[in-house]
Motif scaffolding. Structure first.
Motif, PDB file in Angstrom:
ATOM      1  N   VAL A   1       3.484   8.341 -11.247  1.00 31.36           N
ATOM      2  CA  VAL A   1       2.423   8.346 -10.168  1.00 31.36           C
ATOM      3  C   VAL A   1       1.816   6.964 -10.475  1.00 31.36           C
ATOM      4  O   VAL A   1       1.409   5.966  -9.755  1.00 31.36           O
ATOM      5  N   PHE A   2       1.725   6.633 -11.751  1.00 24.97           N
ATOM      6  CA  PHE A   2       1.143   5.200 -12.324  1.00 24.97           C
ATOM      7  C   PHE A   2       1.987   4.076 -11.799  1.00 24.97           C
ATOM      8  O   PHE A   2       1.667   3.119 -11.360  1.00 24.97           O
ATOM      9  N   LYS A   3       3.355   4.361 -12.032  1.00 20.12           N
ATOM     10  CA  LYS A   3       4.321   3.396 -11.725  1.00 20.12           C
ATOM     11  C   LYS A   3       4.312   3.120 -10.332  1.00 20.12           C
ATOM     12  O   LYS A   3       4.634   2.014  -9.479  1.00 20.12           O
ATOM     13  N   GLU A   4       4.148   4.389  -9.514  1.00 19.68           N
ATOM     14  CA  GLU A   4       4.267   4.192  -8.006  1.00 19.68           C
ATOM     15  C   GLU A   4       2.830   3.375  -7.635  1.00 19.68           C
ATOM     16  O   GLU A   4       2.894   2.575  -6.569  1.00 19.68           O
ATOM     17  N   MET A   5       1.947   3.402  -8.200  1.00 18.85           N
ATOM     18  CA  MET A   5       0.649   2.757  -7.904  1.00 18.85           C
ATOM     19  C   MET A   5       0.869   1.188  -8.347  1.00 18.85           C
ATOM     20  O   MET A   5       0.267   0.407  -7.513  1.00 18.85           O
ATOM     21  N   LEU A   6       1.664   1.098  -9.420  1.00 15.53           N
ATOM     22  CA  LEU A   6       1.795  -0.235  -9.904  1.00 15.53           C
ATOM     23  C   LEU A   6       2.827  -0.865  -8.788  1.00 15.53           C
ATOM     24  O   LEU A   6       2.724  -2.177  -8.735  1.00 15.53           O
ATOM     25  N   ALA A   7       3.643  -0.307  -8.449  1.00 13.76           N
ATOM     26  CA  ALA A   7       4.505  -1.045  -7.040  1.00 13.76           C
ATOM     27  C   ALA A   7       3.710  -1.255  -6.027  1.00 13.76           C
ATOM     28  O   ALA A   7       4.203  -2.181  -5.329  1.00 13.76           O
ATOM     29  N   GLY A   8       2.910  -0.377  -5.592  1.00 17.72           N
ATOM     30  CA  GLY A   8       1.914  -0.439  -4.391  1.00 17.72           C
ATOM     31  C   GLY A   8       1.049  -1.587  -4.841  1.00 17.72           C
ATOM     32  O   GLY A   8       0.876  -2.567  -3.854  1.00 17.72           O
ATOM     33  N   CYS A   9       0.761  -1.805  -5.780  1.00 16.13           N
ATOM     34  CA  CYS A   9      -0.235  -3.135  -6.224  1.00 16.13           C
ATOM     35  C   CYS A   9       0.611  -4.160  -6.045  1.00 16.13           C
ATOM     36  O   CYS A   9       0.217  -5.265  -5.358  1.00 16.13           O
ATOM     37  N   GLY A  10       1.917  -4.262  -6.531  1.00 14.96           N
ATOM     38  CA  GLY A  10       2.638  -5.417  -6.053  1.00 14.96           C
ATOM     39  C   GLY A  10       2.808  -5.782  -4.933  1.00 14.96           C
ATOM     40  O   GLY A  10       2.920  -6.900  -4.385  1.00 14.96           O
ATOM     41  N   ALA A  11       3.001  -4.896  -4.128  1.00 12.69           N
ATOM     42  CA  ALA A  11       3.260  -4.862  -2.644  1.00 12.69           C
ATOM     43  C   ALA A  11       2.066  -5.659  -1.796  1.00 12.69           C
ATOM     44  O   ALA A  11       2.090  -6.427  -0.956  1.00 12.69           O
ATOM     45  N   GLY A  12       1.072  -5.066  -2.225  1.00  7.78           N
ATOM     46  CA  GLY A  12      -0.236  -5.222  -1.590  1.00  7.78           C
ATOM     47  C   GLY A  12      -0.625  -6.949  -2.082  1.00  7.78           C
ATOM     48  O   GLY A  12      -1.100  -7.927  -1.147  1.00  7.78           O
ATOM     49  N   MET A  13      -0.108  -7.263  -3.186  1.00  9.58           N
ATOM     50  CA  MET A  13      -0.430  -8.669  -3.498  1.00  9.58           C
ATOM     51  C   MET A  13       0.517  -9.788  -2.757  1.00  9.58           C
ATOM     52  O   MET A  13      -0.053 -10.772  -2.544  1.00  9.58           O
ATOM     53  N   CYS A  14       1.757  -9.247  -2.665  1.00 10.83           N
ATOM     54  CA  CYS A  14       2.691  -9.990  -1.791  1.00 10.83           C
ATOM     55  C   CYS A  14       2.478 -10.258  -0.065  1.00 10.83           C
ATOM     56  O   CYS A  14       2.464 -11.365   0.156  1.00 10.83           O
TER      57      CYS A  14
ATOM     58  N   MET B   1      -8.898  -7.379  -2.371  1.00 12.18           N
ATOM     59  CA  MET B   1      -9.681  -6.469  -3.085  1.00 12.18           C
ATOM     60  C   MET B   1      -9.651  -5.180  -1.941  1.00 12.18           C
ATOM     61  O   MET B   1      -9.688  -4.044  -2.321  1.00 12.18           O
ATOM     62  N   ARG B   2      -8.884  -5.597  -0.824  1.00 10.74           N
ATOM     63  CA  ARG B   2      -8.817  -4.360   0.125  1.00 10.74           C
ATOM     64  C   ARG B   2      -7.133  -4.103   0.107  1.00 10.74           C
ATOM     65  O   ARG B   2      -7.239  -2.736   0.272  1.00 10.74           O
ATOM     66  N   ASP B   3      -6.306  -4.964   0.260  1.00 11.36           N
ATOM     67  CA  ASP B   3      -5.129  -4.471   0.562  1.00 11.36           C
ATOM     68  C   ASP B   3      -4.381  -4.000  -0.793  1.00 11.36           C
ATOM     69  O   ASP B   3      -3.532  -3.205  -0.763  1.00 11.36           O
ATOM     70  N   VAL B   4      -4.788  -4.395  -2.028  1.00 10.86           N
ATOM     71  CA  VAL B   4      -4.257  -3.854  -3.247  1.00 10.86           C
ATOM     72  C   VAL B   4      -4.573  -2.624  -3.435  1.00 10.86           C
ATOM     73  O   VAL B   4      -3.716  -1.613  -3.578  1.00 10.86           O
ATOM     74  N   PRO B   5      -5.788  -2.116  -3.564  1.00 14.58           N
ATOM     75  CA  PRO B   5      -6.189  -0.813  -3.523  1.00 14.58           C
ATOM     76  C   PRO B   5      -5.464   0.009  -2.302  1.00 14.58           C
ATOM     77  O   PRO B   5      -5.123   1.213  -2.481  1.00 14.58           O
ATOM     78  N   PHE B   6      -5.490  -0.443  -1.065  1.00 16.35           N
ATOM     79  CA  PHE B   6      -4.860   0.382   0.029  1.00 16.35           C
ATOM     80  C   PHE B   6      -3.592   0.663  -0.330  1.00 16.35           C
ATOM     81  O   PHE B   6      -3.129   1.796  -0.313  1.00 16.35           O
ATOM     82  N   SER B   7      -2.867  -0.251  -0.752  1.00 14.29           N
ATOM     83  CA  SER B   7      -1.328   0.038  -1.191  1.00 14.29           C
ATOM     84  C   SER B   7      -1.134   0.916  -2.463  1.00 14.29           C
ATOM     85  O   SER B   7      -0.272   1.748  -2.351  1.00 14.29           O
TER      86      SER B   7
END
Length: 299
Positions: A72-85, A169-175
């Motif tokens: 789950v942590f790595k899935e959240m990390l991938a989502g974090c990267g997607a939100g930043m892009c 601050m919105r899109d990174v936690p969302f992803s």
């Protein structure tokens, strides 16, 4: 299906402008603002979602080890990267959309007696007043191109990226919430360990994950919208930054203000991500490019 997706994207731009503007500014300014910002959304929402979905898969692929499932942590990390892009597209898209909505709202206030006097209204519009906050000439509509040019002329490229921090601050936690939740919900619909998920299950999973993530980060969306609103009425607050915005909202409106529009946002985001995930998992893009056959029964 592609036609249905296109129709939805049009509806997606109408719902928040009609319902959310009514709840925030009152029904008196609702009529003129239904489609303000629609063209910006229709133009940029496709590349935004393409970057978001592709970036998540890219990071998931590189975080996976020997084909094993992600934690789950790595899935959240991938989502974090997607939100930043995605904020490369999201920030200017939201900036232009909000300015178009505000221009229509202020113009409606100026036309209707009893809401705000034209003199008082003009005095509050100190930013970008030349291009779109002043009363437009009859028959002339404010355009996103006009606003973008004025922002670039007066503030440079950073003008289009005002509120970048709040958008992150919105899109990174969302992803970080959306992608792991969608992955687990989508996996529940697989017929076997190596099987596929029906398209309708991916749609439901996208809707549930999208609405959950939308409500979870709604306070961040409220802050982002207020910071990116350059044109304000006489009784509307000005903010110096994220901390100042949060502090003033808490003091003057209370914690409930951070949940304004949460229900409407969830109603919009849910089908948006449901359709986006179906298009992505079914492989519409690959089918158009002639790389794979089109199979609607499995994603």
């Amino acid at each position: 299906m592609l036609l249905f997706a296109s129709v939805f994207f049009i509806l997606q731009t109408w719902l928040p402008l009609g319902i959310l503007k009514a709840s925030r500014y009152g029904a008196a300014t609702l009529e003129a603002n239904h489609f303000n910002g629609a063209a910006v959304n229709l133009t940029l929402v496709t590349p935004e979602k393409a970057i978001k979905l592709a970036a998540n898969d890219f990071f998931r692929h590189h975080l996976a080890k020997d084909g094993k499932g992600l934690t789950v942590f790595k899935e959240m990390l991938a989502g974090c990267g997607a939100g930043m892009c995605q904020v490369i597209i999201t920030t200017p898209m939201e900036m232009l959309k909000i300015q178009l909505q505000d221009a229509g709202r202020l113009a409606a206030q100026q036309r209707k007696p009893g809401i705000m006097s034209p003199t008082k209204l003009a005095a509050t519009n100190t930013v970008l007043s030349r291009s779109y906050t002043a009363s437009p000439a009859p028959g002339r509509a404010v355009s996103a191109t006009q606003i973008a040019r004025e922002l670039l002329h007066t503030q440079g490229i950073q003008g289009l990226y005002k509120g970048l921090g709040a958008t992150l601050m919105r899109d990174v936690p969302f992803s970080m919430v959306y992608f792991p939740l969608f992955a687990h919900l989508n996996n529940m619909g697989r017929s076997s360990a190596n099987g596929t998920t029906p398209f309708y299950w991916s749609f439901v999973a996208g809707c549930l994950a999208g609405s959950t993530a939308a409500v979870a980060v709604n306070p961040c969306d409220v802050v982002k919208t207020r910071l990116q609103s350059l044109s304000r009425g006489a009784n509307e607050e000005s903010y110096k930054g994220v901390v100042d915005c949060v502090s003033k909202i808490m003091q003057r409106e209370g914690p409930s203000a951070f949940l304004k529009g949460a229900g409407c946002r969830a109603l919009v985001i849910a089908p948006l991500f449901g359709i986006a995930q179906v298009m992505y998992f079914v492989g519409v893009g690959e089918f158009i490019l002639g790389q794979t056959p089109f199979n609607l029964l499995s994603a």
